[in-house]
Design a protein around this motif. Structure first.
Motif, PDB file in Angstrom:
ATOM      1  N   ASP A  65       3.319   1.012  -3.421  1.00 31.29           N
ATOM      2  CA  ASP A  65       2.533   0.831  -4.654  1.00 31.29           C
ATOM      3  C   ASP A  65       3.221  -0.073  -5.674  1.00 31.29           C
ATOM      4  O   ASP A  65       2.926   0.007  -6.873  1.00 31.29           O
ATOM      5  N   LYS A  83       2.842  -4.012  -9.027  1.00 27.78           N
ATOM      6  CA  LYS A  83       1.516  -3.619  -9.493  1.00 27.78           C
ATOM      7  C   LYS A  83       0.595  -4.842  -9.507  1.00 27.78           C
ATOM      8  O   LYS A  83       0.475  -5.555 -10.504  1.00 27.78           O
ATOM      9  N   ARG A 140       0.830  -1.211   0.000  1.00 30.39           N
ATOM     10  CA  ARG A 140       0.000   0.000   0.000  1.00 30.39           C
ATOM     11  C   ARG A 140       0.861   1.255   0.000  1.00 30.39           C
ATOM     12  O   ARG A 140       0.528   2.262  -0.633  1.00 30.39           O
TER      13      ARG A 140
END
Length: 486
Positions: free
Chosen positions: A429, A432, A426
């Motif tokens: 990021d 992906k 989180r």
């Protein structure tokens, strides 16, 4: 008559020493007051159990970060958080199984007029650090939580405190606790299941936790993060020997909770297989940790389709070493610390080479896992060098930016630590990750970025829960926490 007097005399003497006959009704096997050190030990186990468990009623974060896939049940990898009691179990595991015990241990220590004051201070600092870690897990999972009014039996409807306010207070409390490990006094020893009372190790652990908590706010409050990181960095873990690891044993009920759920000695369930999301890139990189992470199928590592049903016998399973009952439960490790230092260097929070810290982080993870399966030192050294030399791994060429480079390798290194991997995914990021799509998967699935509040909070503390939900933008799995800026 004399016989009667002689017969009753012992009874009269005994009853003269007590206030009530109830004083005799004490079950020595079920003590009413537990020593602080026992409560401390139990809290450590509660923290390790909650963060380590693979039970789908408690902890589904290995699924959210796609390290594992399921064979039959699809609610969890498709993010149905109301089909089971996951929010409530995680919530209670930390409030009741950790923080409540630590609060009682603190109360007993403060009430003990015979303890050496310097010893009390060190033991209170040990309690404080573990409690801060538990609070951080709650606030980084749910957002606003009951904090300042929690665990008060006279207030059954505690308010929810603002998450950032809680977080700032945890950092302040940690700063007060850390210096106590450099002062005189003796901490918990036999009951300290992490470091056996070694204050130098507790200082390293506390500073490593400070580094971790500071980096979580690096995007939301970079100035504060930089200050805290610079303070902590010189005093953090320097090898795998420093790891904060709970020492499970091979005897129930104190065995590793993974074994409880997955080892054929204790369970017949066959719920999980390796996810192709992690297996495929590890195969591509010939990752030396594969034999420690997973089993093989006909000599190959094969991952199942994430978010869909998979036949157990057709795919790689969780590694045999990971389901051993005495596998330790990692709370914080050296590899994680070095990844944090690499990121801190990239952000300009500290001086030094990000690539050097990155290499140490990857190497520490390989060393830890290959040691776990008994690989010789020479093999580990050669495997690490070969792995780091690959263009897709080497820091100079591994990705377009530092978040991609660090995020992907950290995601691998945090295998079997699903909750921590979820926090870092989180925050950075990367990688992906995508929710299940196609086939019979419902449209519009989104990987949770927070956990909803326990359902029973709606009925037991409804007004305060509703106010908290409104304050954060809705009690939804798609509501980002205050530090999750991108």
């Amino acid at each position: 008559m004399k016989r009667l007097i002689i017969f009753f005399l012992p009874i009269l003497l005994m009853t003269a020493c007590v206030d009530s006959l109830d004083d005799y009704n004490v079950d020595q096997k079920r003590p009413s007051e537990v020593p602080p050190v026992n409560l401390f030990s139990n809290a450590l186990k509660g923290l390790a159990d909650t963060l380590t468990s693979p039970n789908v009623n408690v902890n589904n974060y290995r699924l959210y970060v796609q390290h594992w896939a399921t064979t039959t049940y699809l609610d969890e990898p498709r993010y149905n958080v109301t089909a089971r009691i996951v929010p409530q179990a995680f919530w209670q595991g930390l409030y009741k199984g950790v923080i409540s015990d630590l609060n009682e241990a603190r109360r007993l220590l403060n009430a003990d007029e015979f303890i050496v004051p310097a010893n009390r201070e060190v033991q209170l600092a040990q309690i404080e650090v573990v409690e801060i870690m538990a609070w951080a897990a709650l606030v980084n999972t749910f957002g606003n939580i009951p904090y300042s009014e929690s665990l008060n039996p006279d207030n059954v409807l505690p308010k929810y405190d603002d998450a950032k306010t809680v977080y700032d207070d945890l950092l302040a409390r940690l700063d007060v606790a850390i210096p106590k490990f450099s002062a005189a006094g003796v901490g918990f020893t036999n009951g300290d299941l992490l470091y056996d009372g070694d204050k130098a190790q507790w200082a390293k652990f506390s500073n490593s936790l400070k580094l971790k908590l500071a980096m979580i706010i690096a995007d939301s409050d970079p100035a504060k993060a930089k200050t805290l990181v610079a303070q902590a960095a010189p005093n953090v873990f320097t090898s795998n020997n420093d790891n904060a690891a709970f020492p499970y044993i091979d005897t129930p009920p104190n065995y590793n909770v993974i074994a409880q759920n997955l080892n054929p000695l204790y369970s017949s369930r066959q719920d999980f297989v390796a996810s192709a999301t992690i297996i495929n890139p590890m195969n591509d990189l010939k990752d030396p940790r594969l034999p420690a992470f997973f089993t093989t199928v006909d000599g190959k590592y094969v991952g199942g389709a994430y978010g869909f049903s998979n036949t157990y016998s057709s795919f790689s399973h969780v590694g045999d070493n990971i389901i051993e009952p005495d596998l330790e439960g990692l709370l914080l490790d050296y590899s994680e610390v070095e990844f944090l230092l690499a990121e801190a260097a990239e952000r300009g929070f500290i001086t030094g080479s990000a690539a050097t810290h990155y290499n140490k982080a990857v190497g520490a993870s390989i060393e830890y896992w290959l040691n776990n399966i008994g690989a010789p030192a020479a093999t580990i050294t050669a495997a690490t060098a070969a792995y780091l030399a690959q263009p897709k791994v080497a820091y100079a060429t591994a990705g377009a930016n530092y978040k991609e480079k660090i995020g992907f390798q950290k995601w691998l290194a945090l295998y079997n630590r699903g909750w921590e991997a979820w926090v870092e995914w989180r925050r950075l990021d990367y990688p992906k990750l995508l929710p299940p799509t196609g086939g019979n998967a419902p449209a519009g699935l989104a990987i949770p970025v927070r956990m909803i509040y326990p359902i029973n909070e709606q009925t037991l503390n409804g007004a305060n829960r509703e106010s908290a939900a409104s304050a954060i933008g809705g009690d939804l799995v798609t509501t980002k926490l205050w530090w999750d800026k991108f």
